[in-house]
Design a protein around this motif. Structure first.
Motif, PDB file in Angstrom:
ATOM      1  N   ALA A  23      10.587   1.197  -1.751  1.00 27.42           N
ATOM      2  CA  ALA A  23      10.891   1.992  -0.561  1.00 27.42           C
ATOM      3  C   ALA A  23       9.672   2.209   0.323  1.00 27.42           C
ATOM      4  CB  ALA A  23      11.475   3.339  -0.975  1.00 27.42           C
ATOM      5  N   ASN A  24       8.558   1.590   0.006  1.00 25.15           N
ATOM      6  CA  ASN A  24       7.347   1.782   0.808  1.00 25.15           C
ATOM      7  C   ASN A  24       7.391   0.942   2.075  1.00 25.15           C
ATOM      8  OD1 ASN A  24       6.278   3.653  -0.949  1.00 25.15           O
ATOM      9  ND2 ASN A  24       5.119   2.159  -2.091  1.00 25.15           N
ATOM     10  N   HIS A  25       6.318   0.947   2.805  1.00 28.93           N
ATOM     11  CA  HIS A  25       6.264   0.310   4.116  1.00 28.93           C
ATOM     12  C   HIS A  25       5.364  -0.929   4.112  1.00 28.93           C
ATOM     13  CE1 HIS A  25       2.340   2.279   4.483  1.00 28.93           C
ATOM     14  NE2 HIS A  25       2.942   3.312   3.913  1.00 28.93           N
ATOM     15  N   TYR A  26       5.307  -1.610   5.248  1.00 33.07           N
ATOM     16  CA  TYR A  26       4.539  -2.844   5.391  1.00 33.07           C
ATOM     17  C   TYR A  26       3.065  -2.614   5.712  1.00 33.07           C
ATOM     18  CZ  TYR A  26       8.901  -5.457   5.546  1.00 33.07           C
ATOM     19  OH  TYR A  26      10.096  -6.025   5.229  1.00 33.07           O
ATOM     20  N   ILE A  27       2.715  -1.473   6.276  1.00 30.84           N
ATOM     21  CA  ILE A  27       1.359  -1.245   6.777  1.00 30.84           C
ATOM     22  C   ILE A  27       0.523  -0.558   5.703  1.00 30.84           C
ATOM     23  CG2 ILE A  27      -0.008  -0.324   8.679  1.00 30.84           C
ATOM     24  CD1 ILE A  27       2.699  -0.001  10.185  1.00 30.84           C
ATOM     25  N   LYS A  28       0.099  -1.315   4.699  1.00 28.55           N
ATOM     26  CA  LYS A  28      -0.692  -0.758   3.605  1.00 28.55           C
ATOM     27  C   LYS A  28      -2.129  -1.230   3.715  1.00 28.55           C
ATOM     28  CE  LYS A  28       2.765  -0.067   0.186  1.00 28.55           C
ATOM     29  NZ  LYS A  28       2.940  -0.002  -1.235  1.00 28.55           N
ATOM     30  N   TYR A  29      -3.033  -0.429   3.148  1.00 24.92           N
ATOM     31  CA  TYR A  29      -4.451  -0.766   3.134  1.00 24.92           C
ATOM     32  C   TYR A  29      -4.938  -0.827   1.697  1.00 24.92           C
ATOM     33  CZ  TYR A  29      -4.117   0.159   8.057  1.00 24.92           C
ATOM     34  OH  TYR A  29      -3.742   0.112   9.368  1.00 24.92           O
ATOM     35  N   MET A  30      -5.942  -1.659   1.464  1.00 29.29           N
ATOM     36  CA  MET A  30      -6.528  -1.786   0.131  1.00 29.29           C
ATOM     37  C   MET A  30      -7.263  -0.492  -0.201  1.00 29.29           C
ATOM     38  SD  MET A  30      -5.936  -4.770  -1.205  1.00 29.29           S
ATOM     39  CE  MET A  30      -7.217  -4.945  -2.416  1.00 29.29           C
ATOM     40  N   PRO A  31      -6.994   0.082  -1.364  1.00 31.99           N
ATOM     41  CA  PRO A  31      -7.746   1.278  -1.757  1.00 31.99           C
ATOM     42  C   PRO A  31      -9.228   0.939  -1.908  1.00 31.99           C
ATOM     43  CG  PRO A  31      -5.805   0.989  -3.128  1.00 31.99           C
ATOM     44  CD  PRO A  31      -5.949  -0.248  -2.302  1.00 31.99           C
ATOM     45  N   LEU A  32     -10.075   1.873  -1.533  1.00 35.31           N
ATOM     46  CA  LEU A  32     -11.512   1.662  -1.643  1.00 35.31           C
ATOM     47  C   LEU A  32     -11.949   1.818  -3.090  1.00 35.31           C
ATOM     48  CD1 LEU A  32     -12.671   3.720   1.460  1.00 35.31           C
ATOM     49  CD2 LEU A  32     -12.424   1.246   1.273  1.00 35.31           C
ATOM     50  N   SER A  33     -12.824   0.953  -3.516  1.00 35.02           N
ATOM     51  CA  SER A  33     -13.364   1.026  -4.862  1.00 35.02           C
ATOM     52  C   SER A  33     -14.396   2.150  -4.916  1.00 35.02           C
ATOM     53  CB  SER A  33     -14.012  -0.306  -5.219  1.00 35.02           C
ATOM     54  OG  SER A  33     -14.607  -0.227  -6.476  1.00 35.02           O
ATOM     55  N   THR A  34     -14.274   3.004  -5.916  1.00 39.83           N
ATOM     56  CA  THR A  34     -15.207   4.121  -6.043  1.00 39.83           C
ATOM     57  C   THR A  34     -15.792   4.149  -7.445  1.00 39.83           C
ATOM     58  OG1 THR A  34     -13.482   5.653  -6.721  1.00 39.83           O
ATOM     59  CG2 THR A  34     -13.926   5.499  -4.374  1.00 39.83           C
ATOM     60  N   SER A  35     -17.026   4.570  -7.552  1.00 38.39           N
ATOM     61  CA  SER A  35     -17.656   4.647  -8.869  1.00 38.39           C
ATOM     62  C   SER A  35     -17.907   6.092  -9.301  1.00 38.39           C
ATOM     63  CB  SER A  35     -18.966   3.863  -8.871  1.00 38.39           C
ATOM     64  OG  SER A  35     -19.840   4.380  -7.897  1.00 38.39           O
ATOM     65  N   THR A  36     -17.719   7.025  -8.398  1.00 36.48           N
ATOM     66  CA  THR A  36     -17.907   8.434  -8.748  1.00 36.48           C
ATOM     67  C   THR A  36     -16.681   9.233  -8.330  1.00 36.48           C
ATOM     68  OG1 THR A  36     -18.920   9.037  -6.645  1.00 36.48           O
ATOM     69  CG2 THR A  36     -20.410   8.264  -8.372  1.00 36.48           C
ATOM     70  N   SER A  37     -16.381  10.285  -9.063  1.00 31.90           N
ATOM     71  CA  SER A  37     -15.232  11.116  -8.712  1.00 31.90           C
ATOM     72  C   SER A  37     -15.501  11.888  -7.419  1.00 31.90           C
ATOM     73  CB  SER A  37     -14.883  12.085  -9.838  1.00 31.90           C
ATOM     74  OG  SER A  37     -15.957  12.945 -10.092  1.00 31.90           O
TER      75      SER A  37
END
Length: 76
Positions: A23-37
């Motif tokens: 049910a999501n949409h077409y305009i998605k972005y790659m989540p940013l990689s993080t190394s710290t909370s």
């Protein structure tokens, strides 16, 4: 930024993600990689997750007024 209402080329900083799933949409972005909370819970990485989880009726709104109004049945 997605609809070019500001002069920031979003795909230069955040690449587009995969296509529509369920049910999501077409305009998605790659989540940013993080190394710290600390960074993981900052604005940029967390808002991408929020954006990717929006219903299609909101994320694919044709203009800012429709986006802000959203569907009457949508609850967060």
């Amino acid at each position: 930024m997605t609809n070019d209402l500001v002069d920031i080329p979003i795909t230069k900083y955040i690449p587009l993600g995969s296509g529509r799933t369920r049910a999501n949409h077409y305009i998605k972005y790659m989540p940013l990689s993080t190394s710290t909370s600390f960074y993981r819970h900052s604005f940029s990485p967390s808002i991408i997750i929020t954006w990717n989880n929006l219903p299609a009726s909101i994320a694919e709104s044709p203009d800012l007024v429709s986006f802000k109004r959203g569907p009457a049945t949508t609850r967060f």
